[in-house]
Design an enzyme around this catalytic site. Structure first.
Site, PDB file in Angstrom:
ATOM      1  N   ASP A   8       0.880  -1.175   0.000  1.00  0.00           N
ATOM      2  CA  ASP A   8       0.000   0.000   0.000  1.00  0.00           C
ATOM      3  C   ASP A   8       0.915   1.222   0.000  1.00  0.00           C
ATOM      4  O   ASP A   8       2.127   1.103   0.216  1.00  0.00           O
ATOM      5  CB  ASP A   8      -0.892  -0.014   1.266  1.00  0.00           C
ATOM      6  CG  ASP A   8      -1.777   1.224   1.370  1.00  0.00           C
ATOM      7  OD1 ASP A   8      -2.371   1.630   0.351  1.00  0.00           O
ATOM      8  OD2 ASP A   8      -1.866   1.811   2.471  1.00  0.00           O
ATOM      9  N   SER A   9       0.321   2.398  -0.183  1.00  0.00           N
ATOM     10  CA  SER A   9       1.112   3.626  -0.092  1.00  0.00           C
ATOM     11  C   SER A   9       1.611   3.852   1.333  1.00  0.00           C
ATOM     12  O   SER A   9       2.508   4.675   1.539  1.00  0.00           O
ATOM     13  CB  SER A   9       0.255   4.819  -0.526  1.00  0.00           C
ATOM     14  OG  SER A   9      -0.807   4.984   0.392  1.00  0.00           O
ATOM     15  N   GLY A  41      -2.987   9.182  -3.620  1.00  0.00           N
ATOM     16  CA  GLY A  41      -4.290   9.664  -4.112  1.00  0.00           C
ATOM     17  C   GLY A  41      -4.239  10.785  -5.133  1.00  0.00           C
ATOM     18  O   GLY A  41      -5.071  10.852  -6.024  1.00  0.00           O
ATOM     19  N   CYS A  71      -4.436  -1.458  -1.850  1.00  0.00           N
ATOM     20  CA  CYS A  71      -4.584  -0.026  -2.045  1.00  0.00           C
ATOM     21  C   CYS A  71      -5.528   0.165  -3.230  1.00  0.00           C
ATOM     22  O   CYS A  71      -5.251  -0.331  -4.326  1.00  0.00           O
ATOM     23  CB  CYS A  71      -3.206   0.571  -2.355  1.00  0.00           C
ATOM     24  SG  CYS A  71      -3.245   2.301  -2.834  1.00  0.00           S
ATOM     25  N   GLU A 149      -1.711   8.015   8.678  1.00  0.00           N
ATOM     26  CA  GLU A 149      -0.240   7.921   8.613  1.00  0.00           C
ATOM     27  C   GLU A 149       0.419   8.530   9.850  1.00  0.00           C
ATOM     28  O   GLU A 149       1.525   8.155  10.214  1.00  0.00           O
ATOM     29  CB  GLU A 149       0.286   8.587   7.340  1.00  0.00           C
ATOM     30  CG  GLU A 149       0.020   7.786   6.073  1.00  0.00           C
ATOM     31  CD  GLU A 149       0.643   6.392   6.097  1.00  0.00           C
ATOM     32  OE1 GLU A 149       1.846   6.277   6.388  1.00  0.00           O
ATOM     33  OE2 GLU A 149      -0.083   5.411   5.847  1.00  0.00           O
ATOM     34  N   CYS A 181     -10.975   3.258   0.254  1.00  0.00           N
ATOM     35  CA  CYS A 181      -9.535   3.470   0.439  1.00  0.00           C
ATOM     36  C   CYS A 181      -9.153   2.665   1.677  1.00  0.00           C
ATOM     37  O   CYS A 181      -9.867   2.709   2.695  1.00  0.00           O
ATOM     38  CB  CYS A 181      -9.224   4.946   0.665  1.00  0.00           C
ATOM     39  SG  CYS A 181      -7.543   5.268   1.255  1.00  0.00           S
ATOM     40  N   THR A 182      -8.059   1.929   1.591  1.00  0.00           N
ATOM     41  CA  THR A 182      -7.729   0.996   2.675  1.00  0.00           C
ATOM     42  C   THR A 182      -7.266   1.704   3.958  1.00  0.00           C
ATOM     43  O   THR A 182      -7.188   1.067   5.013  1.00  0.00           O
ATOM     44  CB  THR A 182      -6.665  -0.011   2.216  1.00  0.00           C
ATOM     45  OG1 THR A 182      -5.511   0.702   1.745  1.00  0.00           O
ATOM     46  CG2 THR A 182      -7.205  -0.895   1.107  1.00  0.00           C
ATOM     47  N   HIS A 183      -6.968   2.991   3.875  1.00  0.00           N
ATOM     48  CA  HIS A 183      -6.667   3.723   5.107  1.00  0.00           C
ATOM     49  C   HIS A 183      -7.941   3.985   5.928  1.00  0.00           C
ATOM     50  O   HIS A 183      -7.878   4.123   7.151  1.00  0.00           O
ATOM     51  CB  HIS A 183      -6.027   5.085   4.787  1.00  0.00           C
ATOM     52  CG  HIS A 183      -4.563   5.026   4.466  1.00  0.00           C
ATOM     53  ND1 HIS A 183      -4.081   4.546   3.269  1.00  0.00           N
ATOM     54  CD2 HIS A 183      -3.467   5.396   5.189  1.00  0.00           C
ATOM     55  CE1 HIS A 183      -2.760   4.625   3.270  1.00  0.00           C
ATOM     56  NE2 HIS A 183      -2.357   5.131   4.426  1.00  0.00           N
TER      57      HIS A 183
HETATM   58  N1  DGL Z   1      -4.636   3.303   0.921  1.00  0.00           N
HETATM   59  C1  DGL Z   1      -4.753   3.806  -0.375  1.00  0.00           C
HETATM   60  C2  DGL Z   1      -6.018   3.471  -1.093  1.00  0.00           C
HETATM   61  O1  DGL Z   1      -6.607   2.470  -0.782  1.00  0.00           O
HETATM   62  C3  DGL Z   1      -3.963   4.984  -0.818  1.00  0.00           C
HETATM   63  C4  DGL Z   1      -4.221   6.268  -0.157  1.00  0.00           C
HETATM   64  C5  DGL Z   1      -3.242   7.304  -0.635  1.00  0.00           C
HETATM   65  O2  DGL Z   1      -2.050   7.053  -0.580  1.00  0.00           O
HETATM   66  O3  DGL Z   1      -3.710   8.358  -1.074  1.00  0.00           O
HETATM   67  O4  DGL Z   1      -6.429   4.143  -1.991  1.00  0.00           O
END
Ligand code: DGL
Length: 255
Positions: A8-9, A41, A71, A149, A181-183
């Protein structure tokens, strides 16, 4: 024991890893957080494809037999390119528009995702299949990735940031919120508190974990009986990152 690469990022993909570990308790996992290049993103698709290729090479060198692109933004920008470039199965994220569209009572669903995901053709195709049946309202989770983060998951400031992006979807009548978004699952308790008990919040991670098991079985990386049979062994996890690993380690310790 299957070795699975996950990236992931940043720390967001840990929300997917959590579900994967439930499905594969004795798997060996190598998690790569590209936090020196986070957030993805707002980055160009070409930039993300380049990062995804670099990370994939690194995970393959470490023995990954399958790779989970944990991600949504990277899935939208890069998964087709990865599948065409590397001979290993890739499992990507899919915003849960389908279950949301099937379950909504108000006929309005809200999608929270990054700008990159909302303009990717993968998402637009999925959306196209359901937008005649339900109204789909979208909003970027502005500042959500940065909060996670920093490891800030609750409190008045978190609530203010989350409300600013969530309220427009609630005001539009959404009774179902898709976390694209996984975050964002790290902020799910706050999202649910603001949205109230009548709003359903959907995280696609359990479905992705199920799909991973199926793909591993199809590729004979796992025997077809192992989903039910693997228990008891202590799971192995390697955490790698391109930047400061502090938050990553802290969030991983809470999984
Ligand atoms: N966790 C990510 C996603 O699912 C990326 C979020 C990001 O880096 O902007 O999109």
């Amino acid at each position: 024991m299957a070795t699975i690469g996950i990236f992931d990022s940043g720390a967001g993909g840990l929300s997917v890893l959590k579900e994967i570990r439930k499905a594969l308790p004795s798997g060996h996992f190598i998690y790569y957080a590209d936090n020196a290049h986070c957030p993805y993103g707002e980055k160009s698709a070409e930039y993300i494809r380049e990062r995804a290729r670099t990370i994939t090479r690194l995970l393959l060198e470490r023995g990954a037999q399958a790779i989970v692109v944990a991600c949504n933004t990277a899935t939208g920008a890069a998964i087709a390119d990865l599948r065409a470039s590397f001979d290993v199965p890739f499992i990507g994220m899919e915003p849960a528009v389908k279950p949301a569209a099937l379950g909504t009572r108000s006929g309005v669903i809200g999608v929270l995702a990054t700008a990159g995901t909302l303009k990717a053709s993968k998402y637009l195709n999925t959306k196209g299949q359901y937008q005649d049946d339900v109204r789909i309202e979208e909003h970027v989770g502005e500042g959500f990735v940065q909060l996670v983060e920093r490891g800030e998951l609750d409190g008045p400031e978190v609530e203010r940031v989350v409300r600013a992006s969530l309220q427009p979807l609630l005001d539009a009548g959404a009774d179902t919120i898709v976390l694209g978004c996984t975050h964002y699952p790290f902020l799910q308790p706050v999202i649910e508190r603001i949205a109230g008990p009548d709003v359903r919040v959907i995280d696609p991670a359990p479905a992705v974990a199920k799909q991973l098991v199926k793909v591993l079985q199809d590729h004979k990386i796992l025997p077809s009986s192992s989903f039910a049979g693997l228990t008891g062994e202590s799971p192995a996890l390697e955490l790698l990152s391109s930047g400061d690993p502090t938050t990553l380690r802290r969030l991983a310790a809470c999984l």
